[in-house]
Scaffold this motif. Structure first.
Motif, PDB file in Angstrom:
ATOM      1  N   MET A 194       0.899  -1.113  -0.114  1.00  9.80           N
ATOM      2  CA  MET A 194      -0.010  -0.022   0.002  1.00  9.80           C
ATOM      3  C   MET A 194       0.665   1.445   0.129  1.00  9.80           C
ATOM      4  O   MET A 194       2.013   1.332   0.593  1.00  9.80           O
ATOM      5  CB  MET A 194      -0.935   0.043   1.375  1.00  9.80           C
ATOM      6  N   VAL A 195       0.369   2.187  -0.716  1.00 13.57           N
ATOM      7  CA  VAL A 195       1.047   3.534  -0.585  1.00 13.57           C
ATOM      8  C   VAL A 195       0.732   4.546   0.551  1.00 13.57           C
ATOM      9  O   VAL A 195       1.483   4.790   1.220  1.00 13.57           O
ATOM     10  CB  VAL A 195       0.752   4.479  -1.773  1.00 13.57           C
ATOM     11  N   GLU A 196      -0.426   4.690   0.662  1.00 17.60           N
ATOM     12  CA  GLU A 196      -0.861   5.658   1.664  1.00 17.60           C
ATOM     13  C   GLU A 196      -2.382   5.409   2.143  1.00 17.60           C
ATOM     14  O   GLU A 196      -3.183   5.343   1.264  1.00 17.60           O
ATOM     15  CB  GLU A 196      -0.738   7.071   1.405  1.00 17.60           C
ATOM     16  N   ALA A 197      -2.641   5.583   3.558  1.00 25.30           N
ATOM     17  CA  ALA A 197      -4.219   5.677   3.878  1.00 25.30           C
ATOM     18  C   ALA A 197      -4.298   7.243   4.477  1.00 25.30           C
ATOM     19  O   ALA A 197      -3.457   7.806   5.116  1.00 25.30           O
ATOM     20  CB  ALA A 197      -4.135   4.764   5.206  1.00 25.30           C
ATOM     21  N   PHE A 198      -5.601   7.717   3.922  1.00 27.57           N
ATOM     22  CA  PHE A 198      -5.844   9.036   4.299  1.00 27.57           C
ATOM     23  C   PHE A 198      -7.370   8.943   5.049  1.00 27.57           C
ATOM     24  O   PHE A 198      -7.967   8.179   4.386  1.00 27.57           O
ATOM     25  CB  PHE A 198      -6.054   9.817   3.274  1.00 27.57           C
ATOM     26  N   ALA A 199      -7.505   9.552   6.348  1.00 27.11           N
ATOM     27  CA  ALA A 199      -8.908   9.805   6.816  1.00 27.11           C
ATOM     28  C   ALA A 199      -9.279  11.094   6.502  1.00 27.11           C
ATOM     29  O   ALA A 199      -8.476  12.139   6.475  1.00 27.11           O
ATOM     30  CB  ALA A 199      -8.580   9.755   8.450  1.00 27.11           C
ATOM     31  N   VAL A 200     -10.667  11.144   5.614  1.00 22.27           N
ATOM     32  CA  VAL A 200     -11.133  12.404   5.475  1.00 22.27           C
ATOM     33  C   VAL A 200     -12.134  12.661   6.800  1.00 22.27           C
ATOM     34  O   VAL A 200     -12.991  12.077   7.088  1.00 22.27           O
ATOM     35  CB  VAL A 200     -11.864  12.264   4.130  1.00 22.27           C
ATOM     36  N   THR A 260      -9.155   2.313  -2.656  1.00 17.88           N
ATOM     37  CA  THR A 260     -10.280   1.662  -1.974  1.00 17.88           C
ATOM     38  C   THR A 260     -10.689   2.864  -0.885  1.00 17.88           C
ATOM     39  O   THR A 260     -10.041   3.424  -0.252  1.00 17.88           O
ATOM     40  CB  THR A 260      -9.687   0.551  -1.104  1.00 17.88           C
ATOM     41  N   VAL A 261     -12.012   3.068  -0.997  1.00 18.94           N
ATOM     42  CA  VAL A 261     -12.825   3.892  -0.104  1.00 18.94           C
ATOM     43  C   VAL A 261     -13.611   2.939   0.724  1.00 18.94           C
ATOM     44  O   VAL A 261     -14.262   2.155   0.583  1.00 18.94           O
ATOM     45  CB  VAL A 261     -13.834   4.593  -0.896  1.00 18.94           C
ATOM     46  N   ILE A 262     -13.414   3.540   2.020  1.00 23.78           N
ATOM     47  CA  ILE A 262     -14.243   2.628   3.271  1.00 23.78           C
ATOM     48  C   ILE A 262     -15.047   3.737   4.013  1.00 23.78           C
ATOM     49  O   ILE A 262     -14.736   4.914   4.390  1.00 23.78           O
ATOM     50  CB  ILE A 262     -13.106   2.044   4.136  1.00 23.78           C
ATOM     51  N   ASP A 263     -16.232   3.446   4.033  1.00 24.18           N
ATOM     52  CA  ASP A 263     -16.953   4.200   5.083  1.00 24.18           C
ATOM     53  C   ASP A 263     -16.938   3.722   6.370  1.00 24.18           C
ATOM     54  O   ASP A 263     -17.534   2.738   7.111  1.00 24.18           O
ATOM     55  CB  ASP A 263     -18.462   3.906   4.579  1.00 24.18           C
ATOM     56  N   ALA A 264     -15.870   4.556   7.037  1.00 21.05           N
ATOM     57  CA  ALA A 264     -15.735   4.406   8.473  1.00 21.05           C
ATOM     58  C   ALA A 264     -16.363   5.083   9.319  1.00 21.05           C
ATOM     59  O   ALA A 264     -16.168   5.156  10.504  1.00 21.05           O
ATOM     60  CB  ALA A 264     -13.941   4.546   8.640  1.00 21.05           C
ATOM     61  N   ASP A 265     -17.591   5.752   8.625  1.00 18.30           N
ATOM     62  CA  ASP A 265     -18.430   6.501   9.690  1.00 18.30           C
ATOM     63  C   ASP A 265     -19.594   5.439  10.003  1.00 18.30           C
ATOM     64  O   ASP A 265     -20.712   5.588   9.583  1.00 18.30           O
ATOM     65  CB  ASP A 265     -18.865   7.647   8.901  1.00 18.30           C
ATOM     66  N   ASP A 292      -3.566   0.750  -3.499  1.00 12.88           N
ATOM     67  CA  ASP A 292      -2.506   1.746  -3.503  1.00 12.88           C
ATOM     68  C   ASP A 292      -2.758   2.864  -2.499  1.00 12.88           C
ATOM     69  O   ASP A 292      -1.879   3.300  -1.597  1.00 12.88           O
ATOM     70  CB  ASP A 292      -2.264   2.676  -4.810  1.00 12.88           C
ATOM     71  N   VAL A 293      -3.903   3.509  -2.526  1.00 12.21           N
ATOM     72  CA  VAL A 293      -4.506   4.330  -1.818  1.00 12.21           C
ATOM     73  C   VAL A 293      -5.752   4.034  -1.170  1.00 12.21           C
ATOM     74  O   VAL A 293      -6.777   3.384  -1.508  1.00 12.21           O
ATOM     75  CB  VAL A 293      -4.850   5.672  -2.569  1.00 12.21           C
ATOM     76  N   LEU A 294      -5.759   4.160   0.400  1.00 14.02           N
ATOM     77  CA  LEU A 294      -7.107   3.972   1.068  1.00 14.02           C
ATOM     78  C   LEU A 294      -7.588   5.295   1.732  1.00 14.02           C
ATOM     79  O   LEU A 294      -6.840   6.043   2.143  1.00 14.02           O
ATOM     80  CB  LEU A 294      -6.440   3.258   2.424  1.00 14.02           C
ATOM     81  N   LEU A 295      -8.907   5.532   1.436  1.00 13.26           N
ATOM     82  CA  LEU A 295      -9.579   6.747   1.957  1.00 13.26           C
ATOM     83  C   LEU A 295     -10.696   6.431   2.757  1.00 13.26           C
ATOM     84  O   LEU A 295     -11.661   5.552   2.678  1.00 13.26           O
ATOM     85  CB  LEU A 295     -10.294   7.397   0.807  1.00 13.26           C
TER      86      LEU A 295
END
Ligand code: ADP
Ligand code: MG
Length: 238
Positions: free
Chosen positions: A1-7, A34-39, A112-115
């Protein structure tokens, strides 16, 4: 994985879910996203991504007895892998928020990118964990001093867990608002970086009604341009 971002943001309704999907689609031009609804308490990404009738969601992965496989909750949509979360209060209460760590680790191995679309309020484990698990946070704010003050608290929290700030997205900016002064203050406090100033836009609301991310519904809208600019400024690690 490259990076994980929390919005993330201080309050609800600033545009985190809208931003997560818009940034995700923009980044998907160059990366596996990859986008995850972590709310998990106030999940609504499913409504923004046409996944209202998703069978298996993040909730199922967080409830031990359901014995669901991570891959069952991944939906290929709009050029991204999307993990929606359900809206049941009972499922939220039955979920073990700590399991998010394992779910994220498994998804991270394959992208690569997790949001992580993150909850607004701080305080509980489920609210804080996405910020803790991310490498960097994207703070979504309205261009006002109270919103900036909220965002600063989120940043303080993130930094206390070793998560850096990627920058700020100013959202729902009206034509008569001068973002420069507030951006200058944000620059001083948020590691110098305003990622974008996204205008208030009818297309954003219309996209939600259609169950599509903005960049799928109205790719030429000025708000879509602003989100693409923000994605480029994230300068994702190689
Ligand atoms: P959050 O996830 O932070 O709660 P959402 O992304 O769900 O926020 O946005 C809240 C509401 O505001 C949604 O109805 C969305 O369509 C609307 N919205 C978000 N950004 C904009 C914008 N730039 N212009 C117009 N409406 C917007
Ligand atoms: Mg949301």
């Amino acid at each position: 994985m490259v990076e994980a971002f929390a919005v993330a943001s201080g309050k609800g309704g600033t545009g985190k879910t809208t931003s997560t999907l818009a940034l995700g689609m923009a980044l998907a031009e160059d990366y596996d996203v990859t986008v995850i609804d972590a709310d998990t308490g106030m999940a609504n990404l499913l409504f923004h991504a046409g996944l209202d009738d998703a069978d298996v969601t993040l909730h199922d992965l967080l409830i031990d007895e359901r014995d669901a496989a991570v891959s069952d909750a991944v939906y290929e949509r709009f050029g991204m892998s999307v993990v929606p979360c359900g809206t049941s209060l009972a499922a939220f209460e039955a979920a073990d928020p700590g399991r998010l760590r394992d779910v994220v680790a498994e998804l991270a191995a394959d992208t690569d990118v997790l949001l992580l679309d993150s909850p607004a309020a701080l305080g509980s484990k489920s609210a804080v964990l996405p910020v803790v698990l991310a490498d960097r946070i994207v703070v979504v704010l309205q261009p006002t001093v109270p919103s900036l003050s909220d965002g600063l608290k989120v940043q303080e929290y993130a930094h206390s867990y070793g998560t850096d700030t990627a920058g700020v997205v100013f959202n729902r900016v009206r034509p008569d608002e001068n973002v420069d002064a507030i951006a200058e203050q944000a620059g001083r406090y948020f590691g110098g970086q305003t990622l974008a100033s996204v205008p208030e836009s009818d297309a954003v609301r219309a996209a939600r009604r259609e169950g599509k991310p903005l960049l799928a519904h109205a790719p030429d809208d000025p708000a879509a341009d602003a989100f693409r600019e923000a994605a480029a400024r994230l300068d994702v690690r190689d």
